[in-house]
Design a protein around this motif. Structure first.
Motif, PDB file in Angstrom:
ATOM      1  N   ASP A 297     -33.022  16.367  15.302  1.00  0.00           N
ATOM      2  CA  ASP A 297     -34.159  16.191  14.338  1.00  0.00           C
ATOM      3  C   ASP A 297     -35.357  16.906  14.619  1.00  0.00           C
ATOM      4  O   ASP A 297     -36.583  16.381  14.923  1.00  0.00           O
ATOM      5  CB  ASP A 297     -34.282  14.627  14.172  1.00  0.00           C
ATOM      6  N   PRO A 298     -35.141  18.165  14.914  1.00  0.00           N
ATOM      7  CA  PRO A 298     -36.516  18.871  15.505  1.00  0.00           C
ATOM      8  C   PRO A 298     -37.857  18.895  14.538  1.00  0.00           C
ATOM      9  O   PRO A 298     -38.703  18.946  15.074  1.00  0.00           O
ATOM     10  CB  PRO A 298     -35.815  20.539  15.196  1.00  0.00           C
ATOM     11  N   HIS A 299     -37.449  18.723  13.309  1.00  0.00           N
ATOM     12  CA  HIS A 299     -38.776  18.555  12.098  1.00  0.00           C
ATOM     13  C   HIS A 299     -39.329  17.366  11.741  1.00  0.00           C
ATOM     14  O   HIS A 299     -40.251  17.031  11.241  1.00  0.00           O
ATOM     15  CB  HIS A 299     -38.426  19.374  11.031  1.00  0.00           C
ATOM     16  N   GLY A 300     -38.626  16.267  12.280  1.00  0.00           N
ATOM     17  CA  GLY A 300     -38.912  14.917  11.908  1.00  0.00           C
ATOM     18  C   GLY A 300     -38.682  14.157  10.734  1.00  0.00           C
ATOM     19  O   GLY A 300     -39.169  13.513  10.283  1.00  0.00           O
ATOM     20  N   TYR A 301     -37.687  14.925  10.077  1.00  0.00           N
ATOM     21  CA  TYR A 301     -37.113  14.535   8.562  1.00  0.00           C
ATOM     22  C   TYR A 301     -36.564  13.059   8.859  1.00  0.00           C
ATOM     23  O   TYR A 301     -36.618  12.151   8.234  1.00  0.00           O
ATOM     24  CB  TYR A 301     -35.960  15.310   8.243  1.00  0.00           C
ATOM     25  N   ALA A 302     -36.094  12.708   9.946  1.00  0.00           N
ATOM     26  CA  ALA A 302     -35.474  11.357  10.405  1.00  0.00           C
ATOM     27  C   ALA A 302     -36.565  10.512  11.114  1.00  0.00           C
ATOM     28  O   ALA A 302     -37.089   9.662  10.432  1.00  0.00           O
ATOM     29  CB  ALA A 302     -34.094  11.399  11.220  1.00  0.00           C
ATOM     30  N   VAL A 303     -36.968  10.981  12.315  1.00  0.00           N
ATOM     31  CA  VAL A 303     -37.914  10.190  12.881  1.00  0.00           C
ATOM     32  C   VAL A 303     -39.374  11.124  13.023  1.00  0.00           C
ATOM     33  O   VAL A 303     -39.060  11.820  13.498  1.00  0.00           O
ATOM     34  CB  VAL A 303     -37.566   9.998  14.527  1.00  0.00           C
ATOM     35  N   PRO A 304     -40.525  10.610  12.214  1.00  0.00           N
ATOM     36  CA  PRO A 304     -41.637  11.293  12.160  1.00  0.00           C
ATOM     37  C   PRO A 304     -42.128  11.740  13.464  1.00  0.00           C
ATOM     38  O   PRO A 304     -41.692  10.972  14.350  1.00  0.00           O
ATOM     39  CB  PRO A 304     -42.583  10.329  11.527  1.00  0.00           C
ATOM     40  N   LEU A 305     -42.562  12.910  13.595  1.00  0.00           N
ATOM     41  CA  LEU A 305     -43.251  13.374  14.952  1.00  0.00           C
ATOM     42  C   LEU A 305     -44.242  12.442  15.528  1.00  0.00           C
ATOM     43  O   LEU A 305     -44.133  12.408  16.680  1.00  0.00           O
ATOM     44  CB  LEU A 305     -43.682  14.751  14.678  1.00  0.00           C
ATOM     45  N   GLY A 306     -44.878  11.615  14.682  1.00  0.00           N
ATOM     46  CA  GLY A 306     -45.907  10.820  15.254  1.00  0.00           C
ATOM     47  C   GLY A 306     -45.320   9.308  15.429  1.00  0.00           C
ATOM     48  O   GLY A 306     -46.426   8.468  15.583  1.00  0.00           O
ATOM     49  N   SER A 307     -44.072   8.954  15.115  1.00  0.00           N
ATOM     50  CA  SER A 307     -43.736   7.729  15.272  1.00  0.00           C
ATOM     51  C   SER A 307     -43.796   7.131  16.588  1.00  0.00           C
ATOM     52  O   SER A 307     -43.778   7.803  17.576  1.00  0.00           O
ATOM     53  CB  SER A 307     -42.311   7.544  14.884  1.00  0.00           C
ATOM     54  N   HIS A 308     -43.971   5.695  16.839  1.00  0.00           N
ATOM     55  CA  HIS A 308     -44.187   5.176  18.054  1.00  0.00           C
ATOM     56  C   HIS A 308     -43.175   5.529  19.131  1.00  0.00           C
ATOM     57  O   HIS A 308     -43.710   5.874  20.402  1.00  0.00           O
ATOM     58  CB  HIS A 308     -44.013   3.683  17.918  1.00  0.00           C
ATOM     59  N   ILE A 309     -41.861   5.482  18.865  1.00  0.00           N
ATOM     60  CA  ILE A 309     -40.814   6.057  19.918  1.00  0.00           C
ATOM     61  C   ILE A 309     -40.773   7.421  20.285  1.00  0.00           C
ATOM     62  O   ILE A 309     -40.557   7.680  21.251  1.00  0.00           O
ATOM     63  CB  ILE A 309     -39.510   5.431  19.734  1.00  0.00           C
ATOM     64  N   ARG A 310     -41.087   8.317  19.346  1.00  0.00           N
ATOM     65  CA  ARG A 310     -41.267   9.791  19.543  1.00  0.00           C
ATOM     66  C   ARG A 310     -42.301  10.092  20.283  1.00  0.00           C
ATOM     67  O   ARG A 310     -42.305  10.849  21.258  1.00  0.00           O
ATOM     68  CB  ARG A 310     -41.019  10.518  18.371  1.00  0.00           C
TER      69      ARG A 310
END
Length: 440
Positions: A297-310
């Motif tokens: 998920d390099p671009h954050g389409y699943a997990v946004p780059l700014g999400s808590h766990i990321r």
């Protein structure tokens, strides 16, 4: 090999506690403080003791001290000087760097946690309310006969229902991603990373860089660790209102909640289940951490780059990750807010400890860079949406094709209500501290 018989249990074991209490103490004289410690150290279990009897035990006790508390017990200045500077200064003095500004500022903290008179904490985890009550009566009696020992404040813990698994007041499953320590014999679950050197968490052992951190005298530091305590109020009503404002349906609201965290509330990671929740996946430790970001998920389409766990565990997208990992322990406090009920003014939240060998390299880095750096992952104007410091001026971006979603004016979902830096001594160090004489 880890000396489990000397390490206090809290960072190495998971106990089946459903309730507990934190008691924050002050020592008005050294003799009283040492008398209290002499009694309670016998009740503070080692990791080996808990591992051998966790199924039959009903209570688990841990004791830790601030730098001021060690001085109040009579630790000499030469020994005190060997502690790291950030621990000597304490969390209050480092508040701005940690992002504790505005409503999070120590001026607003409760329970005397911002006071230099905070010297120690007694941590009780109990199997049930009856055992907690018994232990509290016993501790009250001990404090009463130790001259100069005062309880500054207390905080009761209660597991948030349903009790089948640990979760916070927002409804997110907890205890999903923890490092494994080399020498424990524990096998990491898929995706959790290789075991880390014990020196990343305990003094007296080599860390990932081959350095062994120690204090003087050696007995004081060996098998000890540092705890960063954080009491965070969770604004459950505001969180639910936010989801309703930005989600047109219950399904869309749940997706937004998942995007903020990086997991569905069941614990299922968005990398593996991006479109809908999968509770069976969230409950399966052999699968719920088995993912990466750089390839999956390099671009954050699943997990946004700014999400808590990321943000708080960037995994394979960050350098030096083995030097940043921490062990988290704690529990929830306050009554749950019923579904559909408006904010009721009752405080509820999480009161947790982060255990590590270096507060500055591990905990403070995570707070300053991962949680509160607006430009993390080149995001521009974001902080961690769950635990970052928010004043209504920041945003949260959800990547999507063809047009990404940008939520502006993100409110604060949590507020820091207190914090402190504690040193968690080994069992032999507790005996050493209890046997000190004034000035030596």
């Amino acid at each position: 090999m880890l000396e489990n018989e000397d390490i206090q249990h809290i960072l190495l074991t998971r106990t089946p506690a459903l309730t507990g209490r934190y008691e924050f103490l002050s020592f008005r004289n050294a003799a009283g403080g040492r008398a209290w410690l002499s009694a309670i150290r016998e009740k503070a279990q080692s990791a080996a003791e808990v591992m051998a009897s966790v199924e039959k035990d009903k209570r688990w006790v841990t004791v830790a001290f601030t730098w001021n508390g060690l001085r109040a017990l009579g630790v000499d200045e030469e020994s005190l000087a060997t502690f790291p500077e950030e621990f000597k200064q304490g969390m209050v003095a480092r508040a701005e760097m940690l992002g504790d500004t505005g409503e999070n500022h120590p001026d607003n903290w409760v329970g005397g946690l911002a006071s230099p008179d905070l010297h120690a904490i007694a941590i009780l985890f109990a199997r049930d309310a009856a055992e907690r009550a018994r232990c509290l009566t016993e501790h009250d009696q001990l404090v009463a006969v130790c001259e100069g020992v005062e309880v500054l404040s207390t905080l009761d813990l209660e597991a948030t229902p349903p009790l089948e698994y640990a979760h916070d007041h927002f409804g997110y499953r907890d205890r999903l991603s923890q490092p494994v320590i080399d020498g424990t014999g524990e096998v990491p679950t898929p995706g959790s990373g290789a075991p880390l050197k014990a020196g990343e968490f305990f003094l007296g052992y080599p860390d990932e860089a081959g350095v062994t951190q120690a204090l003087e005298p050696e007995i004081l530091g060996r098998n000890g660790s540092f705890l960063a305590y954080r009491r965070m109020q969770e604004h459950v009503g505001a969180f639910r209102q936010f989801l309703q404002q930005h989600g047109r349906s219950p399904e869309e609201q749940e997706l937004i909640a998942a995007k903020l965290m990086g997991r569905w509330r069941s614990g299922a990671p968005l990398v593996l289940s991006p479109e809908k929740d999968d509770p069976a996946l969230g409950a399966d430790p052999q699968r719920n951490n088995d993912f990466n970001y750089a390839k999956m998920d390099p671009h954050g389409y699943a997990v946004p780059l700014g999400s808590h766990i990321r943000r708080m565990n960037p995994r394979d997208t960050a350098a030096n990750m083995n030097r940043r990992r921490m062990i988290r322990r704690g529990g929830t406090y306050g009554p749950p807010l019923p579904e559909g009920a408006p904010e009721d003014g009752v405080e509820r939240g999480i009161a947790a400890f982060v255990g590590c060998a270096s507060l500055i390299r591990q905990f403070e880095f995570a707070q300053n860079v991962w949680a509160n750096d607006r430009t993390f992952h080149e995001l521009g104007n974001e902080r961690d949406p769950i635990i970052g410091t928010h004043d209504g001026t920041l945003e949260f971006k959800i990547p999507k094709r063809p047009i990404r979603k940008v939520i502006k004016g993100l409110p604060a979902f949590t507020t820091v209500r207190g914090g402190a830096y504690f040193f968690l001594p080994g069992k032999r160090a507790l005996r050493y501290l209890a046997g000190l004489t004034t000035g030596g």
